[in-house]
Design an enzyme around this catalytic site. Sequence first.
Site, mmCIF file in Angstrom:
data_model
loop_
_atom_site.group_PDB
_atom_site.id
_atom_site.type_symbol
_atom_site.label_atom_id
_atom_site.label_comp_id
_atom_site.label_asym_id
_atom_site.label_seq_id
_atom_site.Cartn_x
_atom_site.Cartn_y
_atom_site.Cartn_z
ATOM 1 N N ASP A 130 0.851 -1.196 0.000
ATOM 2 C CA ASP A 130 0.000 0.000 0.000
ATOM 3 C C ASP A 130 0.880 1.237 0.000
ATOM 4 O OD1 ASP A 130 -2.002 -1.853 2.199
ATOM 5 O OD2 ASP A 130 -2.635 -1.186 0.221
ATOM 6 N N ASP A 178 -10.639 -4.891 -1.168
ATOM 7 C CA ASP A 178 -9.575 -4.488 -0.248
ATOM 8 C C ASP A 178 -10.098 -3.620 0.886
ATOM 9 O OD1 ASP A 178 -6.481 -2.560 -0.844
ATOM 10 O OD2 ASP A 178 -7.265 -3.581 0.936
HETATM 11 C C1 DX5 Z 1 -6.187 0.621 3.197
HETATM 12 C C2 DX5 Z 1 -5.393 -0.377 2.416
HETATM 13 C C3 DX5 Z 1 -5.699 -1.821 2.712
HETATM 14 C C4 DX5 Z 1 -5.485 -2.213 4.145
HETATM 15 C C5 DX5 Z 1 -6.104 -3.567 4.388
HETATM 16 O O1 DX5 Z 1 -6.111 1.850 2.614
HETATM 17 O O2 DX5 Z 1 -5.565 -0.150 1.041
HETATM 18 O O3 DX5 Z 1 -4.919 -2.653 1.887
HETATM 19 O O4 DX5 Z 1 -4.163 -2.231 4.422
HETATM 20 O O5 DX5 Z 1 -6.018 -3.865 5.734
HETATM 21 P P1 DX5 Z 1 -7.228 -4.424 6.583
HETATM 22 O O6 DX5 Z 1 -7.440 -5.845 6.113
HETATM 23 O O7 DX5 Z 1 -6.697 -4.343 7.970
HETATM 24 O O8 DX5 Z 1 -8.414 -3.577 6.360
#
Ligand code: DX5
Length: 229
Positions: free
Chosen positions: A41, A178
């Site tokens: 990310d 996501d």
């Molecule tokens: C948030 C990110 C996600 C996040 C996912 O902006 O794009 O990829 O890291 O993490 P969880 O599963 O904890 O929501």
Amino acid sequence: MRLPKAGTIEIVPSVLAADFGCLAAEVAQVEAAGVKMIQFDIMDGHFVPNISFGPPVVAALRPHSLLAFDVQLMISEPRKHAEAFVRAGADHITFHIETVREPLEFVEELHKAGVTAGVALNPETDVLRIVDVAPYCEMVLVMTVHPGFGGQEFLPETAEKVRQVRELVGPATRVEADGGISPQIAPQVIGCGADTLVVGTAIFSRKDRAAAIAELREAVEHRALRTPD
Ligand code: DX5
């Protein structure tokens, strides 16, 4: 192309939730658990209200892993920075439709650079915004939380957006969901047509990452690849 071909369900750990103090070891753990891809990310503190990391982190991990590196650019100027991520070892690059005026040109640039291309849309962005570019992408990412932080709650209204995207792109393109994905949420998202689940907290908050991944797989197994409900 290292992005798994459409037609399989993939659990994709998001390293944003991993322990940055031992990132190579964290990646090795999920690789040993059998995942095929991990997500990076990339946040610039401008397009999203958080700053994460850049190409040096991707480059540092590249020699330590055979996984496909899925790089999500949550940055205001993805066209300016994409090449640095390709050089760092990205296999797939996703940009946000909210940040690019000429998405078709950008997809062509990514393909010429030798990576697969993906387009992402935020929870409030209409699917109509990607109608022209989605057919040229190998994957479409539906944000199921507002981007910027891990550990948020899944937004129920985004399940319908997953369904709309699957209808738009058909079976040959990956549909990635996501944000806020857990074993409880995953079956519903797969049922709407997603085949690629990005998971941060539900994997890296657990001591036993292999068990966390196995639980996610088990939760989605019976929903595998049916046409959306
Ligand atoms: C948030 C990110 C996600 C996040 C996912 O902006 O794009 O990829 O890291 O993490 P969880 O599963 O904890 O929501």
